[in-house]
Design an enzyme around this catalytic site. Structure first.
Site, PDB file in Angstrom:
ATOM      1  N   GLU A  29      -3.191  -8.688 -24.091  1.00 23.30           N
ATOM      2  CA  GLU A  29      -1.675  -8.650 -24.025  1.00 23.30           C
ATOM      3  C   GLU A  29      -1.100 -10.184 -24.408  1.00 23.30           C
ATOM      4  OE1 GLU A  29       0.003  -7.561 -20.160  1.00 23.30           O
ATOM      5  OE2 GLU A  29       1.826  -7.697 -20.957  1.00 23.30           O
ATOM      6  N   LYS A  41      -1.685  -4.724 -26.291  1.00 23.69           N
ATOM      7  CA  LYS A  41      -0.615  -4.521 -25.503  1.00 23.69           C
ATOM      8  C   LYS A  41       0.325  -5.692 -26.006  1.00 23.69           C
ATOM      9  CE  LYS A  41       1.143  -4.061 -20.699  1.00 23.69           C
ATOM     10  NZ  LYS A  41       0.996  -3.731 -19.351  1.00 23.69           N
ATOM     11  N   LYS A  76      -7.267  -5.994 -18.113  1.00 22.21           N
ATOM     12  CA  LYS A  76      -5.773  -6.444 -18.629  1.00 22.21           C
ATOM     13  C   LYS A  76      -6.024  -7.892 -18.590  1.00 22.21           C
ATOM     14  CE  LYS A  76      -1.702  -7.061 -17.260  1.00 22.21           C
ATOM     15  NZ  LYS A  76      -0.307  -6.711 -16.848  1.00 22.21           N
ATOM     16  N   ARG A 134       0.915  -1.188   0.033  1.00 19.94           N
ATOM     17  CA  ARG A 134      -0.044   0.131  -0.163  1.00 19.94           C
ATOM     18  C   ARG A 134       0.812   1.039  -0.056  1.00 19.94           C
ATOM     19  NH1 ARG A 134      -0.645   3.482   3.036  1.00 19.94           N
ATOM     20  NH2 ARG A 134       0.012   2.442   5.000  1.00 19.94           N
TER      21      ARG A 134
HETATM   22  P1  13P Z   1       6.717  -4.840 -17.840  1.00 23.32           P
HETATM   23  O1  13P Z   1       6.657  -3.388 -18.818  1.00 23.32           O
HETATM   24  O2  13P Z   1       7.350  -4.678 -16.718  1.00 23.32           O
HETATM   25  O3  13P Z   1       6.938  -5.708 -18.926  1.00 23.32           O
HETATM   26  O4  13P Z   1       4.899  -4.928 -17.252  1.00 23.32           O
HETATM   27  C1  13P Z   1       4.087  -4.586 -18.294  1.00 23.32           C
HETATM   28  C2  13P Z   1       2.895  -5.635 -17.876  1.00 23.32           C
HETATM   29  O5  13P Z   1       2.042  -5.135 -17.435  1.00 23.32           O
HETATM   30  C3  13P Z   1       3.074  -6.899 -18.194  1.00 23.32           C
HETATM   31  O6  13P Z   1       1.648  -7.553 -17.864  1.00 23.32           O
END
Ligand code: 13P
Length: 334
Positions: free
Chosen positions: A177, A219, A136, A47
């Site tokens: 991602e 991403k 995400k 935190r």
């Molecule tokens: P990094 O930029 O440290 O690779 O982390 C990005 C991220 O959110 C990985 O899921």
């Protein structure tokens, strides 16, 4: 799904000259980062650290959205205010990591499958009701002897698409991602080949699942040499090959692109992004950052859990966020 709501969130997330701050390390990952600078792993220290990050002066000039881990999303700051409410108040959209981690992929040694689809619909509804605007999900693709397999790419991309459609059902923008890991001695062409296969599979799955492209953010990792490669490609080659790969493999109506830093040094992560934006002014989508380590690590090293280092650490964090912001519009001074 409300197309307007999703597109409105995308346009805020992709607004110039900003990018995203990933501060969603799971508790085990955070423990690892803390251990490297001798900080005790505890909820209170997590935190304190995250409060240091979000109260960094001028952060909202550079950051449009912050990705939180579940603990932080439900946590209060020392002032008694929820992190998510504080972020919204200072004009940074709160987002949430919703996958439950990359686990060993059965029958496929050295490969991972990301989990988290069980009860995802209910969890997303709850996050949305508490003010989350985007989510995400990270899939991991490893380059090595005879890997990645088609099974690994296909299964991960299928999960990403199922996750993305559930997000949009709840009017949450999905960040998808597919991270091709930098670890290994492979050259940049191998990385390009694997990135191509991953992106093409991903967009095929997203299309099959009726995912709204303009309400989705990619991403990706950059097209880059393995970290143990003996003659790593230079900044211009990484920038050129990454932009070519994205232009060839991503649809024009995609909402935006925000890179992970993936273990690149701070300088590499900003120089590569800067070079891409300096020489490509007419791309169909914005190309920005969603970094964790390349924004946070040097500040964490300076803080080391000690309150007397707080303003120094915030100054460093602000400097890193500004450099990323400048790079996201091709204006980084070198
Ligand atoms: P990094 O930029 O440290 O690779 O982390 C990005 C991220 O959110 C990985 O899921």
């Amino acid at each position: 799904m409300n197309k307007k709501t999703l597109e409105n969130t995308v346009s805020k997330m992709m607004s110039e000259p900003k990018g995203l701050l990933a501060m969603d390390e799971s508790s085990p990952t955070c423990a690892k980062r803390f251990a490297s600078v001798n900080i005790e792993d505890s909820e209170n220290n997590r935190r304190r650290y995250r409060e240091l990050i979000v109260t960094t002066p001028n952060l909202n000039n550079y950051i449009s959205g912050a990705i939180l881990f579940d603990e932080t999303f439900h946590q209060k700051m020392s002032t008694g205010e929820f992190f998510r409410d504080y972020l919204e108040k200072i004009g940074i959209l709160p987002g949430i990591k919703v996958d439950t981690g990359a686990k060993d992929f059965a029958n496929h040694p050295n490969e991972k499958i990301t989990e988290g689809l069980d009860k995802l619909r209910e969890r997303l509804g709850e996050y949305a009701s508490h003010g989350a605007k985007f989510c995400k999900w990270r899939a991991v693709i490893t380059i090595g002897e005879s890997i990645p397999t088609n099974a690994c790419i296909l299964s991960n991309c299928n999960s990403l698409a199922r996750y993305a459609s559930l997000c949009q059902e709840n009017n949450l923008v999905p960040i998808v991602e597919p991270e091709v890991l930098i670890n290994g001695s492979h050259d940049i062409s191998k990385c390009d080949e694997v990135t191509k296969a991953s992106l093409e599979n991903l967009f095929e799955q997203l299309d099959i699942h009726n995912v709204l492209m303009s309400g989705t953010i990619l991403k990706p990792s950059m097209v880059i040499s393995g970290d143990n490669n003996k003659s790593r490609a230079d900044v211009s080659t990484v920038a050129e090959m990454t932009i070519k790969r994205l232009s060839d493999s991503c649809p024009n109506d995609l909402g935006g692109i925000a890179f992970l830093s993936g273990g690149q040094s701070d300088d590499e992560a900003t120089s590569h992004l800067n070079m891409m934006n300096k020489h490509n002014k007419d791309l169909p989508w914005r190309v920005t950052f969603s970094y964790a380590r390349a924004i946070q690590q040097s500040a964490l090293n300076a803080w080391r859990g000690d309150d007397s280092n707080q303003s120094k650490a915030q100054e460093i964090l602000s400097g890193r966020a500004k450099a990323c912001s400048d790079a996201s519009v091709g204006n980084l001074s070198t």
